[in-house]
Design a protein around this motif. Structure first.
Motif, PDB file in Angstrom:
ATOM      1  N   THR A 186       2.632 -33.553 -19.570  1.00 37.43           N
ATOM      2  CA  THR A 186       1.922 -34.061 -20.740  1.00 37.43           C
ATOM      3  C   THR A 186       0.670 -33.217 -20.936  1.00 37.43           C
ATOM      4  O   THR A 186       0.338 -32.377 -20.099  1.00 37.43           O
ATOM      5  CB  THR A 186       1.506 -35.538 -20.552  1.00 37.43           C
ATOM      6  N   SER A 187      -0.041 -33.470 -22.023  1.00 37.89           N
ATOM      7  CA  SER A 187      -1.281 -32.724 -22.258  1.00 37.89           C
ATOM      8  C   SER A 187      -2.346 -33.085 -21.227  1.00 37.89           C
ATOM      9  O   SER A 187      -3.339 -32.385 -21.090  1.00 37.89           O
ATOM     10  CB  SER A 187      -1.802 -32.977 -23.675  1.00 37.89           C
ATOM     11  N   VAL A 212       4.117 -39.082 -13.590  1.00 36.09           N
ATOM     12  CA  VAL A 212       5.238 -39.518 -12.748  1.00 36.09           C
ATOM     13  C   VAL A 212       6.061 -40.549 -13.525  1.00 36.09           C
ATOM     14  O   VAL A 212       5.565 -41.613 -13.885  1.00 36.09           O
ATOM     15  CB  VAL A 212       4.731 -40.113 -11.416  1.00 36.09           C
ATOM     16  N   THR A 213       7.317 -40.194 -13.778  1.00 34.85           N
ATOM     17  CA  THR A 213       8.194 -41.092 -14.535  1.00 34.85           C
ATOM     18  C   THR A 213       9.057 -41.962 -13.629  1.00 34.85           C
ATOM     19  O   THR A 213       9.402 -43.080 -14.004  1.00 34.85           O
ATOM     20  CB  THR A 213       9.116 -40.288 -15.479  1.00 34.85           C
ATOM     21  N   SER A 214       9.421 -41.432 -12.439  1.00 32.68           N
ATOM     22  CA  SER A 214      10.230 -42.244 -11.530  1.00 32.68           C
ATOM     23  C   SER A 214       9.984 -41.834 -10.087  1.00 32.68           C
ATOM     24  O   SER A 214       9.633 -40.697  -9.802  1.00 32.68           O
ATOM     25  CB  SER A 214      11.729 -42.111 -11.850  1.00 32.68           C
ATOM     26  N   ILE A 215      10.153 -42.803  -9.202  1.00 39.03           N
ATOM     27  CA  ILE A 215      10.075 -42.593  -7.754  1.00 39.03           C
ATOM     28  C   ILE A 215      11.229 -43.375  -7.137  1.00 39.03           C
ATOM     29  O   ILE A 215      11.503 -44.509  -7.548  1.00 39.03           O
ATOM     30  CB  ILE A 215       8.731 -43.080  -7.164  1.00 39.03           C
ATOM     31  N   GLU A 228      -7.949 -40.311 -11.536  1.00 35.00           N
ATOM     32  CA  GLU A 228      -7.358 -39.054 -11.965  1.00 35.00           C
ATOM     33  C   GLU A 228      -5.853 -39.125 -11.800  1.00 35.00           C
ATOM     34  O   GLU A 228      -5.326 -39.989 -11.118  1.00 35.00           O
ATOM     35  CB  GLU A 228      -7.879 -37.894 -11.119  1.00 35.00           C
ATOM     36  N   GLY A 229      -5.163 -38.166 -12.403  1.00 36.01           N
ATOM     37  CA  GLY A 229      -3.716 -38.089 -12.299  1.00 36.01           C
ATOM     38  C   GLY A 229      -3.276 -37.370 -11.045  1.00 36.01           C
ATOM     39  O   GLY A 229      -4.083 -36.777 -10.320  1.00 36.01           O
ATOM     40  N   VAL A 230      -1.973 -37.384 -10.799  1.00 37.96           N
ATOM     41  CA  VAL A 230      -1.434 -36.804  -9.569  1.00 37.96           C
ATOM     42  C   VAL A 230      -1.634 -35.298  -9.494  1.00 37.96           C
ATOM     43  O   VAL A 230      -1.666 -34.730  -8.414  1.00 37.96           O
ATOM     44  CB  VAL A 230       0.060 -37.150  -9.384  1.00 37.96           C
ATOM     45  N   GLY A 231      -1.782 -34.635 -10.631  1.00 35.90           N
ATOM     46  CA  GLY A 231      -1.949 -33.195 -10.649  1.00 35.90           C
ATOM     47  C   GLY A 231      -3.349 -32.719 -10.340  1.00 35.90           C
ATOM     48  O   GLY A 231      -3.557 -31.542 -10.052  1.00 35.90           O
ATOM     49  N   THR A 232      -4.332 -33.645 -10.367  1.00 37.00           N
ATOM     50  CA  THR A 232      -5.724 -33.242 -10.107  1.00 37.00           C
ATOM     51  C   THR A 232      -6.380 -34.032  -8.974  1.00 37.00           C
ATOM     52  O   THR A 232      -7.342 -33.553  -8.388  1.00 37.00           O
ATOM     53  CB  THR A 232      -6.599 -33.381 -11.366  1.00 37.00           C
ATOM     54  N   TYR A 233      -5.875 -35.226  -8.663  1.00 38.30           N
ATOM     55  CA  TYR A 233      -6.500 -36.025  -7.600  1.00 38.30           C
ATOM     56  C   TYR A 233      -6.259 -35.363  -6.250  1.00 38.30           C
ATOM     57  O   TYR A 233      -5.133 -34.986  -5.923  1.00 38.30           O
ATOM     58  CB  TYR A 233      -5.943 -37.453  -7.588  1.00 38.30           C
ATOM     59  N   ARG A 234      -7.326 -35.209  -5.462  1.00 41.48           N
ATOM     60  CA  ARG A 234      -7.235 -34.553  -4.154  1.00 41.48           C
ATOM     61  C   ARG A 234      -7.550 -35.565  -3.049  1.00 41.48           C
ATOM     62  O   ARG A 234      -8.717 -35.894  -2.833  1.00 41.48           O
ATOM     63  CB  ARG A 234      -8.196 -33.368  -4.090  1.00 41.48           C
ATOM     64  N   PRO A 235      -6.530 -36.064  -2.346  1.00 36.88           N
ATOM     65  CA  PRO A 235      -6.766 -37.031  -1.267  1.00 36.88           C
ATOM     66  C   PRO A 235      -7.573 -36.419  -0.122  1.00 36.88           C
ATOM     67  O   PRO A 235      -7.538 -35.208   0.101  1.00 36.88           O
ATOM     68  CB  PRO A 235      -5.358 -37.401  -0.798  1.00 36.88           C
ATOM     69  N   GLN A 236      -8.279 -37.285   0.581  1.00 38.47           N
ATOM     70  CA  GLN A 236      -9.061 -36.886   1.749  1.00 38.47           C
ATOM     71  C   GLN A 236      -8.247 -37.109   3.017  1.00 38.47           C
ATOM     72  O   GLN A 236      -7.268 -37.857   3.020  1.00 38.47           O
ATOM     73  CB  GLN A 236     -10.360 -37.711   1.813  1.00 38.47           C
ATOM     74  N   ASP A 237      -8.695 -36.502   4.110  1.00 38.22           N
ATOM     75  CA  ASP A 237      -8.020 -36.664   5.392  1.00 38.22           C
ATOM     76  C   ASP A 237      -8.007 -38.142   5.783  1.00 38.22           C
ATOM     77  O   ASP A 237      -9.037 -38.813   5.740  1.00 38.22           O
ATOM     78  CB  ASP A 237      -8.741 -35.838   6.461  1.00 38.22           C
ATOM     79  N   GLY A 238      -6.841 -38.656   6.121  1.00 31.45           N
ATOM     80  CA  GLY A 238      -6.694 -40.036   6.560  1.00 31.45           C
ATOM     81  C   GLY A 238      -6.569 -41.038   5.426  1.00 31.45           C
ATOM     82  O   GLY A 238      -6.385 -42.234   5.668  1.00 31.45           O
ATOM     83  N   GLU A 239      -6.650 -40.603   4.190  1.00 32.98           N
ATOM     84  CA  GLU A 239      -6.572 -41.516   3.039  1.00 32.98           C
ATOM     85  C   GLU A 239      -5.158 -42.073   2.901  1.00 32.98           C
ATOM     86  O   GLU A 239      -4.176 -41.406   3.216  1.00 32.98           O
ATOM     87  CB  GLU A 239      -6.973 -40.778   1.765  1.00 32.98           C
ATOM     88  N   TYR A 298     -13.507 -30.839 -13.785  1.00 35.98           N
ATOM     89  CA  TYR A 298     -12.450 -31.005 -14.780  1.00 35.98           C
ATOM     90  C   TYR A 298     -11.484 -29.836 -14.721  1.00 35.98           C
ATOM     91  O   TYR A 298     -11.899 -28.684 -14.710  1.00 35.98           O
ATOM     92  CB  TYR A 298     -13.049 -31.108 -16.188  1.00 35.98           C
ATOM     93  N   GLN A 299     -10.181 -30.135 -14.711  1.00 37.78           N
ATOM     94  CA  GLN A 299      -9.163 -29.095 -14.672  1.00 37.78           C
ATOM     95  C   GLN A 299      -8.148 -29.237 -15.797  1.00 37.78           C
ATOM     96  O   GLN A 299      -7.457 -28.288 -16.112  1.00 37.78           O
ATOM     97  CB  GLN A 299      -8.453 -29.108 -13.316  1.00 37.78           C
ATOM     98  N   GLN A 300      -8.045 -30.418 -16.390  1.00 32.41           N
ATOM     99  CA  GLN A 300      -7.076 -30.624 -17.459  1.00 32.41           C
ATOM    100  C   GLN A 300      -7.693 -30.230 -18.803  1.00 32.41           C
ATOM    101  O   GLN A 300      -8.781 -30.690 -19.143  1.00 32.41           O
ATOM    102  CB  GLN A 300      -6.646 -32.097 -17.516  1.00 32.41           C
ATOM    103  N   PRO A 301      -7.011 -29.376 -19.580  1.00 34.33           N
ATOM    104  CA  PRO A 301      -7.561 -28.934 -20.866  1.00 34.33           C
ATOM    105  C   PRO A 301      -7.930 -30.085 -21.802  1.00 34.33           C
ATOM    106  O   PRO A 301      -8.939 -30.030 -22.485  1.00 34.33           O
ATOM    107  CB  PRO A 301      -6.432 -28.078 -21.455  1.00 34.33           C
TER     108      PRO A 301
END
Length: 199
Positions: free
Chosen positions: A146-147, A152-155, A179-190, A45-48
């Motif tokens: 956010t808390s 991500v609001t737009s792409i 998880e959200g984009v700030g904590t999810y860690r993709p793997q090689d080749g994902e 866990y990394q998000q407060p």
């Protein structure tokens, strides 16, 4: 879910609190407490906000217990359950992540893909930043803090809207990320897909 997850990693803390607090009088079906806690123990866990919700069940309490706590009586006490040490990330060798964005809901439909190289242990947000740096015309994006971390609001200039009930959903192998984009860690080749979706 079959692996002990209740909803997603963000909902686990509140779900565990609710199940612990109501298990004596509300049990629509049996649930495997140990399996659910193993999911919590295994997650870094990394998000407060997530930590604040998962800590009460880890010490055998819920937010409902807060009003009746006798802090003087529990001073110096130790939690009933102990957290394992946080996993140590390996070396930061480069990995390749495939990243796609897709819109088939509004305006001109599009699908773009790229592959970016980032250090292992990078978050999805860092992958998105690398893609936007390589090709800002296609992969530019915006976030708001956010808390729960960056949202991500737009792409590609296309923003989600509460009026239209639209948002950007992130998938890996067809499954929504836990998880959200700030904590999810993709793997090689994902392969990570950002799909403009409706809720």
């Amino acid at each position: 879910k079959g692996n002990g997850m209740i909803g997603n990693i963000y909902s686990m803390g509140l779900a565990l609190q609710a199940l612990e607090a109501t298990r004596k009088f509300y049990a629509p079906r049996e649930w495997d407490c140990a399996q659910a806690f193993s999911v919590v123990y295994a997650h870094d866990y990394q998000q407060p906000m997530a930590m604040a919700q998962v800590l009460p069940p880890l010490v055998g309490r819920s937010y409902l217990d807060a009003a009746g706590l006798d802090c003087a009586a529990t001073a110096g006490g130790s939690p009933r359950r102990q957290l394992p040490p946080s996993p140590v990330l390996g070396t930061h060798a480069p990995i390749q992540v495939h990243y796609s964005i897709e819109n088939t809901l509004q305006g001109k439909h599009f699908r773009y893909s790229t592959s970016v190289t980032v250090p292992s242990g990078s978050t999805l947000l860092q992958v998105m930043e690398a893609a936007a740096e390589e090709n800002p015309q296609i992969f530019s994006f915006r976030t708001e803090q956010t808390s729960w971390g960056p949202y991500v609001t737009s792409i590609h200039g296309l923003a989600g809207s509460t009026d239209d009930r639209t948002f950007w959903k992130f998938l890996s192998a067809g499954d929504a990320l836990d998880e959200g984009v700030g904590t999810y860690r993709p793997q090689d080749g994902e392969h990570i897909e950002a799909v403009f979706s409706r809720y």
